[in-house]
Scaffold this active site. Structure first.
Site, PDB file in Angstrom:
ATOM      1  N   LYS A  92       0.956  -1.360   0.059  1.00 12.10           N
ATOM      2  CA  LYS A  92       0.078  -0.083   0.052  1.00 12.10           C
ATOM      3  C   LYS A  92       0.872   1.229  -0.014  1.00 12.10           C
ATOM      4  CE  LYS A  92      -3.745   2.104   2.523  1.00 12.10           C
ATOM      5  NZ  LYS A  92      -4.950   1.862   3.518  1.00 12.10           N
ATOM      6  N   SER A 143     -10.099   2.218   2.412  1.00 15.48           N
ATOM      7  CA  SER A 143      -8.962   2.896   1.399  1.00 15.48           C
ATOM      8  C   SER A 143      -8.122   2.053   0.932  1.00 15.48           C
ATOM      9  CB  SER A 143      -8.439   4.159   2.384  1.00 15.48           C
ATOM     10  OG  SER A 143      -7.655   3.312   3.517  1.00 15.48           O
ATOM     11  N   SER A 190     -10.129  -0.259   7.037  1.00 17.79           N
ATOM     12  CA  SER A 190      -9.769  -0.071   5.229  1.00 17.79           C
ATOM     13  C   SER A 190      -9.075  -1.109   4.968  1.00 17.79           C
ATOM     14  CB  SER A 190      -8.824   1.313   5.392  1.00 17.79           C
ATOM     15  OG  SER A 190      -9.376   2.313   5.156  1.00 17.79           O
TER      16      SER A 190
HETATM   17  N1  GLN Z   1     -13.590   4.593   5.700  1.00 18.74           N
HETATM   18  C1  GLN Z   1     -13.104   5.169   6.787  1.00 18.74           C
HETATM   19  C2  GLN Z   1     -12.573   6.615   6.642  1.00 18.74           C
HETATM   20  O1  GLN Z   1     -12.855   6.993   5.831  1.00 18.74           O
HETATM   21  C3  GLN Z   1     -11.726   4.225   7.416  1.00 18.74           C
HETATM   22  C4  GLN Z   1     -10.558   4.770   6.546  1.00 18.74           C
HETATM   23  C5  GLN Z   1      -9.497   3.821   7.013  1.00 18.74           C
HETATM   24  O2  GLN Z   1      -9.610   2.861   7.687  1.00 18.74           O
HETATM   25  N2  GLN Z   1      -8.317   4.247   6.951  1.00 18.74           N
HETATM   26  O3  GLN Z   1     -12.215   7.331   7.745  1.00 18.74           O
END
Ligand code: GLN
Length: 488
Positions: A79, A154, A178
């Protein structure tokens, strides 16, 4: 014969050690597939072919010299939130479009010491803020099960790459879901360990009290192997835990003969009838491997989203203050004076969702609102945590769906950020309570993948992995291929 990209990490590791294929040939196979399919999926932001081939050659040497580990020579996707020395780390943002990290994240270093082969850096929502990967500065990534849909976010690029057979496994980070949510939408295993299990050094910060690195893979055994390599105390991260790391992989088959599973009624009732049926089938499998299942009352569903969406933006607004155009990252070419430099750099460098979070975060931390929002959210967070601890006095694991629906159509959340926030309903409480959780590809909705989530107690990833591994044996999933992966 199953194509190379359709095999799990553990299977490929056997092939490498038996000399059926070299790491170089395996890496070339993946690089060819990436060339063919990445243009339509956009799961890789950077393809690091030269580095990958160099790493593969040294892996082949280690395999010959018998100094290889089970991970040596395996091609993976990283990532783009993890710093990689000498290679761009963009975090999905224009702000870091040309940022080359001067050092490796601890996770990067640990994986490369094992002799893994990094194929490239994966697409993600900007600074990991989002649930669809559509907030990436570099364009959306597609779900290989349906190119009209998002892979989740994400860590969308990480999920899409593995599901499409463009990497054996991938790394991810999970602040509110995410890793688990994209794993759910792309038919993968996704594990977020306990906060502090994996070093955050060199993993670009979103919300520091919630962020945690982890793995997206095709099988539980694969996840166990990689997590073991990533975990452990790191003197460079003061929040990393002084906890011994169990041998997740070697101990996989030692699951307890009987164990207790709690299902919060509120999460079960939030599913539609067809998902409830699918969920109940998994509970049957759980019973068949020694699980005793109880439905319990744990009514946190109304408070988790507001609490998370106060705390995460508050921390983000503070973390992202460092992008000022002076020290590193994007700098506006149009500044008239210092203040103008800050304003234009940040105005031009950040995307809309990141700006929204900075605004929300700054608001809840500002004087007059701090007590009403931020302090209150911290208190609710403590209550959520103690609620979980009460459950773990009686139960080994908690079961919920990972998400209430399958992957969304691209652009469907464009005008409604709140709808996107609410799609994190089943995942954020785990981060608020710093617990480990795993998403397993055990359900479907409307013919698309949907994950089943198991949540464990602090630092008890081992039980989660053992139960999941046993569940995988009575309900195998690894043969379910995305249309792209099925092409050899
Ligand atoms: N969808 C969540 C957010 O937008 C989690 C994102 C994540 O875990 N990085 O904050």
């Amino acid at each position: 014969m199953t194509a190379w990209h359709q095999k799990t990490l553990t299977q490929l590791s056997n092939h490498l050690h038996q000399g059926d294929i070299s790491s170089t040939a395996l890496t070339e196979h993946f690089l060819n597939r990436m060339q063919e399919f990445n243009p339509s999926l956009n799961c890789y932001l950077a393809i690091t072919a030269d580095l990958a081939l160099q790493q593969a050659q040294s892996a082949d040497r280690r395999l010959k010299e018998k100094t290889a580990t089970l991970l040596t020579g395996i091609p993976y996707a990283h990532k783009d939130i993890f710093c990689t020395q000498g290679i761009k780390t963009t975090c999905g943002s224009k702000m870091l479009e040309n940022f080359v990290a001067p050092y490796d994240a601890t996770v990067t270093k640990k994986l490369h010491e094992q002799g893994l082969v990094m194929l490239g850096k994966t697409n993600m929502d900007e600074f990991a803020m989002g649930s669809t990967n559509e907030h990436s500065y570099f364009g959306p990534c597609k779900n290989p099960f349906d190119l009209q849909r998002a892979p989740g976010g994400s860590s969308g690029g990480s999920a899409s790459a593995v599901a499409a057979g463009l990497a054996v496994f991938s790394t991810g980070s999970d602040t509110g879901g995410s890793i688990r949510q994209p794993a759910s939408f792309c038919h993968l295993v996704g594990i977020k360990p306990t906060y502090g299990r994996v070093s955050r050094y060199g993993m670009i910060a979103f919300a520091s009290s919630l962020d945690q690195g982890g793995v997206l893979s095709q099988s539980v055994a694969d996840a166990a192997l990689v997590l073991e390599a990533m975990s452990g105390h790191d003197p460079l991260d003061s929040t990393s835990a002084h906890q011994p790391v169990p041998q997740y992989f070697n101990l996989l088959n030692n699951a307890p003969n009987s164990f207790k599973v709690a299902v919060p009624r509120s999460f079960f009732e939030a599913m539609d009838p067809s998902s409830q049926e699918a969920f109940k089938k998994v509970l049957e499998h759980i019973r068949s491997i020694g699980g005793e299942v109880d439905f319990i009352d744990f009514n946190i569903q109304d408070i988790v989203i507001p609490t998370y969406y106060i705390i995460a933006p508050a921390e983000a607004s503070s973390n992202l203050a460092r992008y000022d155009g002076v020290r590193y990252g994007y700098q506006t070419p149009h500044a008239k004076n210092l203040e103008d430099l800050y304003m234009k750099t940040r105005g031009e460098g950040f995307g809309a969702e990141v700006k929204r979070r900075i605004l929300m975060g700054t608001y809840v931390l500002s004087s007059g609102y701090y007590d009403a929002f931020y302090q209150k959210a911290l208190k609710v967070r403590a209550l959520i945590n103690s609620g979980f601890q009460e459950i773990f006095k009686k139960y080994h694991v908690i079961a919920t769906p990972t998400a209430l629906s399958e992957a969304s159509l691209l652009k469907s959340h464009d005008h409604d950020p709140l709808a996107m926030y609410y799609s994190d309903l089943c995942t954020v409480s785990v981060n608020l309570a710093n617990l480990p959780a795993i998403s397993l590809p055990l359900m479907q909705r409307h013919g698309l993948p949907l994950g089943f989530q198991l949540i464990g107690n602090h630092f008890d990833e081992l039980t989660l992995l053992q139960i999941s591994h046993k569940l995988e044996q009575v309900s195998p999933w690894v043969d379910h291929l995305s249309p792209i992966k099925a092409r050899s």
